[in-house]
Design an enzyme around this catalytic site. Structure first.
Site, PDB file in Angstrom:
ATOM      1  N   ARG A  28       0.846  -1.193   0.000  1.00 51.48           N
ATOM      2  CA  ARG A  28       0.000   0.000   0.000  1.00 51.48           C
ATOM      3  C   ARG A  28       0.883   1.245   0.000  1.00 51.48           C
ATOM      4  O   ARG A  28       1.922   1.280   0.667  1.00 51.48           O
ATOM      5  CB  ARG A  28      -0.921   0.007   1.220  1.00 51.48           C
ATOM      6  CG  ARG A  28      -1.940  -1.112   1.146  1.00 51.48           C
ATOM      7  CD  ARG A  28      -3.200  -0.855   1.943  1.00 51.48           C
ATOM      8  NE  ARG A  28      -3.965  -2.095   2.001  1.00 51.48           N
ATOM      9  CZ  ARG A  28      -4.901  -2.447   1.107  1.00 51.48           C
ATOM     10  NH1 ARG A  28      -5.216  -1.644   0.114  1.00 51.48           N
ATOM     11  NH2 ARG A  28      -5.524  -3.613   1.221  1.00 51.48           N
ATOM     12  N   ASP A  29       0.457   2.267  -0.729  1.00 53.86           N
ATOM     13  CA  ASP A  29       1.204   3.530  -0.766  1.00 53.86           C
ATOM     14  C   ASP A  29       1.121   4.197   0.609  1.00 53.86           C
ATOM     15  O   ASP A  29       0.063   4.217   1.231  1.00 53.86           O
ATOM     16  CB  ASP A  29       0.610   4.443  -1.851  1.00 53.86           C
ATOM     17  CG  ASP A  29       1.561   5.569  -2.221  1.00 53.86           C
ATOM     18  OD1 ASP A  29       2.080   5.552  -3.358  1.00 53.86           O
ATOM     19  OD2 ASP A  29       1.802   6.453  -1.378  1.00 53.86           O
ATOM     20  N   ILE A  30       2.233   4.757   1.066  1.00 57.99           N
ATOM     21  CA  ILE A  30       2.210   5.398   2.393  1.00 57.99           C
ATOM     22  C   ILE A  30       1.454   6.725   2.385  1.00 57.99           C
ATOM     23  O   ILE A  30       1.071   7.207   3.438  1.00 57.99           O
ATOM     24  CB  ILE A  30       3.624   5.682   2.997  1.00 57.99           C
ATOM     25  CG1 ILE A  30       4.618   6.147   1.948  1.00 57.99           C
ATOM     26  CG2 ILE A  30       4.142   4.517   3.779  1.00 57.99           C
ATOM     27  CD1 ILE A  30       5.836   6.805   2.583  1.00 57.99           C
ATOM     28  N   ASN A  83       3.968   6.807 -13.468  1.00 53.57           N
ATOM     29  CA  ASN A  83       4.673   8.077 -13.665  1.00 53.57           C
ATOM     30  C   ASN A  83       6.077   7.757 -14.172  1.00 53.57           C
ATOM     31  O   ASN A  83       6.792   6.965 -13.555  1.00 53.57           O
ATOM     32  CB  ASN A  83       4.744   8.857 -12.353  1.00 53.57           C
ATOM     33  CG  ASN A  83       3.378   9.335 -11.901  1.00 53.57           C
ATOM     34  OD1 ASN A  83       2.561   9.751 -12.713  1.00 53.57           O
ATOM     35  ND2 ASN A  83       3.113   9.247 -10.601  1.00 53.57           N
ATOM     36  N   GLU A  91       8.746  10.330  -8.535  1.00 57.69           N
ATOM     37  CA  GLU A  91       9.523  10.644  -7.322  1.00 57.69           C
ATOM     38  C   GLU A  91      10.500   9.539  -6.963  1.00 57.69           C
ATOM     39  O   GLU A  91      11.611   9.810  -6.526  1.00 57.69           O
ATOM     40  CB  GLU A  91       8.574  10.835  -6.126  1.00 57.69           C
ATOM     41  CG  GLU A  91       7.892  12.178  -6.086  1.00 57.69           C
ATOM     42  CD  GLU A  91       6.874  12.253  -4.953  1.00 57.69           C
ATOM     43  OE1 GLU A  91       6.979  11.453  -3.998  1.00 57.69           O
ATOM     44  OE2 GLU A  91       5.979  13.107  -5.050  1.00 57.69           O
ATOM     45  N   HIS A  96       7.311   1.434 -10.739  1.00 55.05           N
ATOM     46  CA  HIS A  96       6.166   0.976  -9.942  1.00 55.05           C
ATOM     47  C   HIS A  96       4.890   1.394 -10.650  1.00 55.05           C
ATOM     48  O   HIS A  96       4.831   2.464 -11.255  1.00 55.05           O
ATOM     49  CB  HIS A  96       6.210   1.557  -8.525  1.00 55.05           C
ATOM     50  CG  HIS A  96       6.400   3.043  -8.483  1.00 55.05           C
ATOM     51  ND1 HIS A  96       7.633   3.636  -8.668  1.00 55.05           N
ATOM     52  CD2 HIS A  96       5.524   4.056  -8.317  1.00 55.05           C
ATOM     53  CE1 HIS A  96       7.505   4.951  -8.615  1.00 55.05           C
ATOM     54  NE2 HIS A  96       6.230   5.245  -8.410  1.00 55.05           N
ATOM     55  N   HIS A  98       0.909   2.325 -10.055  1.00 49.48           N
ATOM     56  CA  HIS A  98      -0.076   2.699  -9.047  1.00 49.48           C
ATOM     57  C   HIS A  98      -1.424   2.092  -9.433  1.00 49.48           C
ATOM     58  O   HIS A  98      -1.886   2.275 -10.571  1.00 49.48           O
ATOM     59  CB  HIS A  98      -0.278   4.222  -9.007  1.00 49.48           C
ATOM     60  CG  HIS A  98       0.929   5.020  -8.617  1.00 49.48           C
ATOM     61  ND1 HIS A  98       1.066   5.592  -7.367  1.00 49.48           N
ATOM     62  CD2 HIS A  98       2.043   5.362  -9.307  1.00 49.48           C
ATOM     63  CE1 HIS A  98       2.210   6.262  -7.311  1.00 49.48           C
ATOM     64  NE2 HIS A  98       2.822   6.149  -8.478  1.00 49.48           N
TER      65      HIS A  98
HETATM   66  P1  AMP Z   1       5.854   8.368  -8.060  1.00 50.75           P
HETATM   67  O1  AMP Z   1       5.592   9.824  -8.065  1.00 50.75           O
HETATM   68  O2  AMP Z   1       5.075   7.635  -9.100  1.00 50.75           O
HETATM   69  O3  AMP Z   1       7.343   8.059  -8.096  1.00 50.75           O
HETATM   70  O4  AMP Z   1       5.270   7.851  -6.693  1.00 50.75           O
HETATM   71  C1  AMP Z   1       6.018   7.322  -5.665  1.00 50.75           C
HETATM   72  C2  AMP Z   1       5.035   6.844  -4.637  1.00 50.75           C
HETATM   73  O5  AMP Z   1       5.709   6.046  -3.692  1.00 50.75           O
HETATM   74  C3  AMP Z   1       4.344   7.963  -3.861  1.00 50.75           C
HETATM   75  O6  AMP Z   1       2.922   7.844  -4.040  1.00 50.75           O
HETATM   76  C4  AMP Z   1       4.771   7.711  -2.420  1.00 50.75           C
HETATM   77  O7  AMP Z   1       3.746   8.008  -1.502  1.00 50.75           O
HETATM   78  C5  AMP Z   1       5.128   6.246  -2.441  1.00 50.75           C
HETATM   79  N1  AMP Z   1       6.091   5.816  -1.460  1.00 50.75           N
HETATM   80  C6  AMP Z   1       7.317   6.344  -1.196  1.00 50.75           C
HETATM   81  N2  AMP Z   1       7.942   5.655  -0.242  1.00 50.75           N
HETATM   82  C7  AMP Z   1       7.122   4.641   0.117  1.00 50.75           C
HETATM   83  C8  AMP Z   1       7.201   3.587   1.058  1.00 50.75           C
HETATM   84  N3  AMP Z   1       8.269   3.421   1.851  1.00 50.75           N
HETATM   85  N4  AMP Z   1       6.146   2.733   1.158  1.00 50.75           N
HETATM   86  C9  AMP Z   1       5.059   2.900   0.384  1.00 50.75           C
HETATM   87  N5  AMP Z   1       4.925   3.876  -0.530  1.00 50.75           N
HETATM   88  C10 AMP Z   1       5.932   4.743  -0.662  1.00 50.75           C
END
Ligand code: AMP
Ligand code: ZN
Length: 111
Positions: A28-30, A83, A91, A96, A98
């Site tokens: 799950r996304d944090i 993304n 980020e 990954h 979503h």
């Molecule tokens: P992106 O902008 O597509 O790179 O999204 C990166 C996603 O990873 C964001 O929605 C963050 O909330 C999520 N994220 C970052 N670190 C973690 C983590 N340790 N566990 C779960 N989700 C994470």
């Protein structure tokens, strides 16, 4: 090893995995942007879709995403987002997908 998703894959950072097989895992996304917000992540470090050439892995990522959407009962609809690089606001530089759902999503990306 500094990549956050590589560290989660290796078990260095504990996580609750919703799915795990030999190629991918899901967590799950944090910072959830919808009631259901899951990330489907390859175990090997691939920076983004731009670098992805392995079709078996590509297929696994998408089919696991769809299976999780069914498991989360997103029969009213859901969205798959990857993304990719700077203009998309990526980020975390480890590929990954979503899986977003559980509410009516806007025309484009949430957030
Ligand atoms: P992106 O902008 O597509 O790179 O999204 C990166 C996603 O990873 C964001 O929605 C963050 O909330 C999520 N994220 C970052 N670190 C973690 C983590 N340790 N566990 C779960 N989700 C994470
Ligand atoms: Zn990585």
């Amino acid at each position: 090893m500094s990549c956050i998703f590589c560290r989660i894959a290796a078990g260095e950072i504990p996580s609750q995995k919703l799915h795990e097989d030999e190629l991918v895992f899901a967590i799950r996304d944090i910072r959830p942007q919808a009631p259901v917000h899951i990330l489907v992540i390859p175990k090997v470090h691939i920076a983004s879709l731009w670098e992805l050439e392995d079709e078996a892995l590509a297929g696994r990522l998408v089919s696991v995403a769809a299976r999780l959407a069914r498991q989360e009962k997103l029969e009213q609809g859901w969205r798959l987002i990857a993304n990719t690089r700077e203009h998309a606001g990526q980020e975390v530089p480890h590929l990954h997908l979503h899986v977003l759902g559980g509410k009516k999503l806007g025309r484009m990306l949430p957030g």
